[in-house]
Design an enzyme around this catalytic site. Structure first.
Site, mmCIF file in Angstrom:
data_model
loop_
_atom_site.group_PDB
_atom_site.id
_atom_site.type_symbol
_atom_site.label_atom_id
_atom_site.label_comp_id
_atom_site.label_asym_id
_atom_site.label_seq_id
_atom_site.Cartn_x
_atom_site.Cartn_y
_atom_site.Cartn_z
ATOM 1 N N LYS A 213 27.480 38.484 1.792
ATOM 2 C CA LYS A 213 28.199 37.525 0.947
ATOM 3 C C LYS A 213 27.425 37.298 -0.351
ATOM 4 C CE LYS A 213 29.840 32.764 0.848
ATOM 5 N NZ LYS A 213 30.095 31.523 1.558
ATOM 6 N N GLU A 219 16.883 40.898 4.526
ATOM 7 C CA GLU A 219 17.057 41.907 5.578
ATOM 8 C C GLU A 219 18.050 42.983 5.138
ATOM 9 O OE1 GLU A 219 17.148 38.675 5.940
ATOM 10 O OE2 GLU A 219 16.046 38.052 7.734
ATOM 11 N N GLY A 285 29.977 32.543 5.756
ATOM 12 C CA GLY A 285 29.577 33.819 6.362
ATOM 13 C C GLY A 285 30.055 33.944 7.799
ATOM 14 N N ARG A 286 29.872 32.878 8.582
ATOM 15 C CA ARG A 286 30.242 32.947 10.006
ATOM 16 C C ARG A 286 31.744 32.828 10.218
ATOM 17 N NH1 ARG A 286 27.269 28.739 8.446
ATOM 18 N NH2 ARG A 286 28.009 26.596 8.695
ATOM 19 N N GLU A 371 25.171 27.402 13.980
ATOM 20 C CA GLU A 371 24.893 27.284 12.545
ATOM 21 C C GLU A 371 25.821 26.211 11.943
ATOM 22 O OE1 GLU A 371 25.422 30.560 9.455
ATOM 23 O OE2 GLU A 371 23.290 30.799 9.884
ATOM 24 N N HIS A 402 25.058 37.783 38.782
ATOM 25 C CA HIS A 402 23.891 38.303 39.501
ATOM 26 C C HIS A 402 22.604 37.970 38.762
ATOM 27 C CE1 HIS A 402 26.377 40.494 42.397
ATOM 28 N NE2 HIS A 402 27.217 40.572 41.379
ATOM 29 N N LYS A 535 13.117 31.360 5.548
ATOM 30 C CA LYS A 535 13.300 32.506 4.631
ATOM 31 C C LYS A 535 12.270 32.429 3.500
ATOM 32 C CE LYS A 535 18.366 32.815 4.792
ATOM 33 N NZ LYS A 535 19.585 32.676 4.014
#
Ligand code: F6P
Length: 571
Positions: A213, A219, A285-286, A371, A402, A535
């Site tokens: 965005k 990263e 973004g999410r 977030e 399990h 960050k």
């Protein structure tokens, strides 16, 4: 529309309904066995249809009085007004002074919406048309690389919302992916990620989509540079391009596209803005998998299926926008989460898809929910007045059964859980032989799978009493260990099949659940300031890690010692 200044949030804890809920909780003795016995209509009354999703809320720890008080709470905090403000494009993302309009991404193009003087519907339609045209070019083989080969592998480079949505949806819709196309996802700045995802790739048939965005994420930009280096090196090694500026530019032009709201930064990276797809600051973004951020998915499953995906979102939007709250599934599920967090001391919420294709859905929901609602201040900057933001987690059933279900069945924590299943599997396999016992020859394995889905919610709700354990002949000293208390709340969500539309409905359902909780808590569910400090510090610390002694000395003693140890280990 408007960009109205935010009203002061209602403090939910001062409402009449909050007082009622506190009293009701104090006196509540959960008794799902008794409640179902007394009220055979409970399952029917508390089951609802939201688009294609059948949602059974009846195994939750609520009475009619609790539900009525939760609905009164929705009224008192102004849930309907806030919802309408979101759909209308008011600036409900207060700390960033932005509209919150992911719902406009899936709004039919013949229903215009103007926000801040801009025809949002037209903008969305134009951009998605560009994405679809690009998708068709790649799928048909018209888009070719430097050696005129068609694309076989797409590598989406992005992180957070620019990764989790696309990868979740790609995995979920794998049966819809065009034969001969594969999408891989690189997100982590751990160089292992790029190294592993490119290791066996043919550069001549690989296309990278850099999705960010902001186009400023460390990263993603680092990985994009690593990928570009890999592309150049391997194309040169294969004799596909000259080791020259023109050769490299040609490689980027034919093997890199971008998705971003910052097209100037895309250009600065070397990607032609003509090969970039945009979106807007009013898409968080999410909340962006249904924007151009979903380009890799649109290529993989094609424009028609992607349009069905958007249609699914819209169907759930309409349900949320128009259905009275007593039948409104996102509203009810959000209010139930408030009930558990604020009145029943739940700290976490499990999401357990009985659909292997949804194996990344819990990870996707972690960003969406945590977030959004992991906040300690309200949208006017004042401290929150109650707990917010439970931890969402989960794994597909039956694997979780399990592993961690022990704690859900018999632990001391209350863990509300959503069980999600589809009736018709993508891969309907029969067990030709059976096991000679419970599993008959020819058994439908999906039926066996869903028997587990039904069994688990039943066991969690109704448990097993000490007398029932004794009746099985269990020795007295083992009885307590084999008792199941029951009264462990679950919601069951059943869809006809995992189609693109159903996936869109599921995602929108959880977007709106998250919104409802945020409204009750009075928080801005659309900012994410809590990710910024780490960050910034990483950039400040990087020189110390690389060997700068002054930067090392500036660190606190623990961090300095850890970095020093790291440097010794690397030496
Ligand atoms: O750091 C968190 C975050 O800002 C998320 O909100 C976002 O989805 C992710 O980083 C990636 O951001 P971008 O798409 O701008 O690279």
């Amino acid at each position: 529309m408007t960009s109205e200044p935010a009203r002061v949030p209602v403090d939910a804890t001062t409402t009449h309904a909050w007082g009622s809920l506190t009293e009701l909780s104090k006196n509540l003795r959960p008794d799902l066995r008794g409640w179902f016995a007394e009220d055979p209509a409970r399952a029917g009354r508390l089951s609802h249809q939201a688009a294609d999703l059948h949602v059974d809320l009846s195994k939750n720890l609520v009475t009619d009085d609790v539900l009525a008080a939760l609905l009164a709470l929705a009224d008192e905090v102004g849930l309907a007004e806030r919802r309408d403000a979101m759909f209308a494009g008011e600036h409900i993302n207060v700390t960033e002074d932005r509209a919150v309009l992911h719902t406009a991404l899936r709004r039919p193009s013949d229903e215009p919406l103007t926000v801040d003087g801009q025809d949002v519907t037209a903008d969305v339609a134009d951009e998605i048309a560009k994405v679809y045209a690009f998708a068709e070019k790649v799928r048909s083989g018209e888009w070719t690389g430097v050696t005129d080969e068609p694309v076989r592998t797409i590598v989406n480079i992005g992180i957070g919302g620019s990764d989790l949505g696309p990868v979740m949806a790609y995995e979920a819709l794998e049966p819809y992916v065009q034969d001969g196309l594969e999408v891989r996802f690189v997100s982590n700045i751990d160089p292992t990620d790029v190294a592993q995802k490119t290791a066996d790739l043919d550069p001549t048939t690989t296309l990278f989509i850099v999705a960010s965005k902001t186009f400023g994420t460390l990263e993603t930009l680092t990985n994009a540079r690593l990928a570009r280096d890999w592309l150049w090196r391997s194309l040169v090694a294969a004799g596909a391009i000259e080791d020259s500026e023109e050769g490299r530019a040609d490689a980027v032009a034919k093997h890199f596209v971008a998705v971003s709201t910052a097209l100037d930064k895309v250009e600065a990276f070397g990607i032609d803005p003509a090969n970039a797809f945009g979106f807007w600051d009013w898409v968080g973004g999410r909340y962006s998998v249904d924007s151009a951020i979903g380009t890799s998915l649109a290529v993989a499953i094609g424009p028609d299926a992607f349009a069905d995906f958007l249609g699914g979102f819209h169907a759930m939007d309409e349900h949320f926008r128009t259905e009275p709250f007593e039948r409104n599934v996102p509203a009810l599920m959000g209010l139930l989460n408030v009930w558990y967090v604020n009145f029943r001391d739940a700290h976490t919420h499990a999401v357990l898809p009985y659909a292997q294709q949804l194996h990344r859905f819990p990870a996707y929901l972690q960003q969406l929910t945590m977030e959004s609602n992991g906040k300690s201040v309200r949208w006017d900057g004042t401290p929150v007045t109650t707990e917010t933001g439970e931890v969402f987690w989960g794994e597909p059933g039956t694997n979780g059964q399990h592993a961690f279900y022990q704690l859900i069945h018999q632990g001391t924590r209350l863990i509300p859980a959503d069980f999600i299943a589809v009736a018709n599997p993508a891969y309907p396999l029969a067990d030709a032989v059976g096991d000679g016992g419970a599993v008959e020859a020819g058994a439908d394995v999906h039926g066996l799978f869903l028997a587990n889905f039904f069994a688990q919610t039943k066991a969690l709700a109704f448990g097993k009493t000490a007398d029932e354990v004794r009746a099985e002949g269990v020795a007295e000293d083992l009885v307590s260990a084999k008792v199941f208390s029951g009264n462990r709340p679950t919601t069951s969500i059943l869809a006809p099949a995992l189609t693109p539309a159903v996936l869109g409905q599921l995602v929108a359902l959880y977007e709106h659940i998250t919104f409802v909780q945020g409204v009750v808590w009075g928080i801005d569910s659309f900012d994410q300031w809590g990710v910024e400090l780490g960050k910034k510090l990483a950039l400040e610390i990087a020189p110390a890690v690389a060997g700068d002694e002054a930067a090392l000395a500036a660190q606190d003693p623990s961090t300095a010692a850890l970095i020093a140890r790291y440097r010794e280990l690397r030496a």
